[in-house]
Design a protein around this motif. Structure first.
Motif, mmCIF file in Angstrom:
data_model
loop_
_atom_site.group_PDB
_atom_site.id
_atom_site.type_symbol
_atom_site.label_atom_id
_atom_site.label_comp_id
_atom_site.label_asym_id
_atom_site.label_seq_id
_atom_site.Cartn_x
_atom_site.Cartn_y
_atom_site.Cartn_z
ATOM 1 N N LEU A 70 -7.167 2.566 -5.924
ATOM 2 C CA LEU A 70 -7.422 3.350 -4.956
ATOM 3 C C LEU A 70 -7.373 2.547 -3.617
ATOM 4 C CD1 LEU A 70 -10.109 6.285 -6.226
ATOM 5 C CD2 LEU A 70 -7.606 6.467 -5.827
ATOM 6 N N ALA A 93 0.964 -1.281 -0.003
ATOM 7 C CA ALA A 93 -0.140 0.107 0.057
ATOM 8 C C ALA A 93 0.836 1.319 -0.069
ATOM 9 C CB ALA A 93 -1.019 0.050 1.261
ATOM 10 N N GLY A 94 0.353 2.439 -0.102
ATOM 11 C CA GLY A 94 0.896 3.641 -0.104
ATOM 12 C C GLY A 94 1.615 4.087 -1.364
ATOM 13 N N PHE A 98 -4.812 3.179 -0.673
ATOM 14 C CA PHE A 98 -5.053 3.626 0.556
ATOM 15 C C PHE A 98 -5.586 2.493 1.683
ATOM 16 C CE2 PHE A 98 -5.836 7.201 -2.439
ATOM 17 C CZ PHE A 98 -4.940 7.932 -1.860
#
Length: 293
Positions: A96, A33-34, A100
């Motif tokens: 997305l 993630a990120g 996130f």
């Protein structure tokens, strides 16, 4: 046909982008993630969008690009535009969630992956449907486009074994399309006699050109590339698009960023050469009327 740079960029980069998005949507590539996920998805969207934008510059009037979406019943170009937008919209929430939330949204991921491949197929059918270009009007054309998309996507995904296997397949497809394509015009039955409609009288030969100057048809539809030059480019295309990337992925460790980058550079170089030949060697039958075939 005249190989315009914009259409080469369009077909090469959009194919790579949608091929990579297919792997991402299917959940085969699950980045952390990120920022890592943002960069990975950004690569897929970046290649796809840049390729699509390049296609707009190939239009006579880019302002009318929006009208292409209205002809989906009869135009593969219109279908490609619609499916490309649907792919990017459906995969957006998947991206997305991974960026996130740190986990893939599989429900929308698989349909998005399928639509990405459908988009590539629609791109190939823009050319494969043209009976006036026998070299393109064959089943190997969509096979080549799909193989390029899957191979490029596998390389960008860092799948060493799959990339090597697909590079082998791509080599066979390119060799086949080059050899079969050379015979397509002769096998189509189109000759100067059929082009002029004078075949019943006897053998036809060009005495003088239809007019003294050039025109759009001669500039865009009649492009002759030297056989020796074409043979060199074919070797470059196969070597850089498939053989060299396979060797890099064979030597490089699994997931090596340097190996992926090097293999991708080789692959894109070969893909550009192959796509230039795809357009430059395409014999439009209108050339028969001008005695250029």
């Amino acid at each position: 046909m005249h190989p315009a740079p914009s259409v080469i960029v369009f077909t090469v980069l959009s194919g790579l982008g949608f091929g990579f998005l297919a792997y991402l949507g299917a959940g085969l590539v699950v980045p952390p993630a990120g920022w890592a996920a943002f960069l990975v998805w950004g690569l897929g969207y970046g290649f796809a969008v840049v390729g699509l934008l390049a296609s707009v510059f190939h239009l006579g009037n880019p302002k009318n690009a929006i009208r292409a979406f209205s002809q989906w019943r009869t135009s593969w170009l219109s279908r490609e535009g619609i499916f490309s937008v649907l792919t990017l919209l459906i995969l957006a929430p998947v991206a997305l969630f991974e960026i996130f939330g740190g986990f893939p949204l599989a429900t929308l991921g698989w349909p998005g992956a399928l639509l990405a491949l459908v988009t590539v197929f629609c791109t190939s059918m823009i050319y494969a449907q043209l009976k006036t270009v026998p070299r393109w009007n064959q089943w190997l054309t969509p096979v080549m486009f799909m193989t390029f998309a899957l191979t490029g996507g596998a390389i960008l995904s860092g799948f060493n074994v799959l990339s090597i296997l697909l590079c082998v397949v791509l080599t066979a497809v390119l060799v086949a399309i080059f050899n079969v394509g050379d015979k397509r015009l002769a096998d189509s039955g189109s000759t100067m006699e059929t082009a002029t409609g004078l075949g019943k009288i006897g053998k036809v030969r060009l005495y003088e050109g239809p007019h003294t100057g050039t025109n759009y048809l001669m500039d865009e539809m009649i492009y002759v590339v030297g056989r020796r030059h074409a043979q060199k480019l074919r070797v470059i295309a196969v070597a850089f698009a498939a053989i060299l990337p396979a060797l890099v992925m064979l030597i490089a460790p699994e997931g090596s960023l340097f190996g992926i980058a090097l293999a991708l550079i080789f692959h894109l170089t070969g893909a550009a050469a192959a796509r230039w030949l795809f357009f430059a060697e395409a014999e439009h039958v209108v050339g028969l009327y001008y005695g250029a075939r």
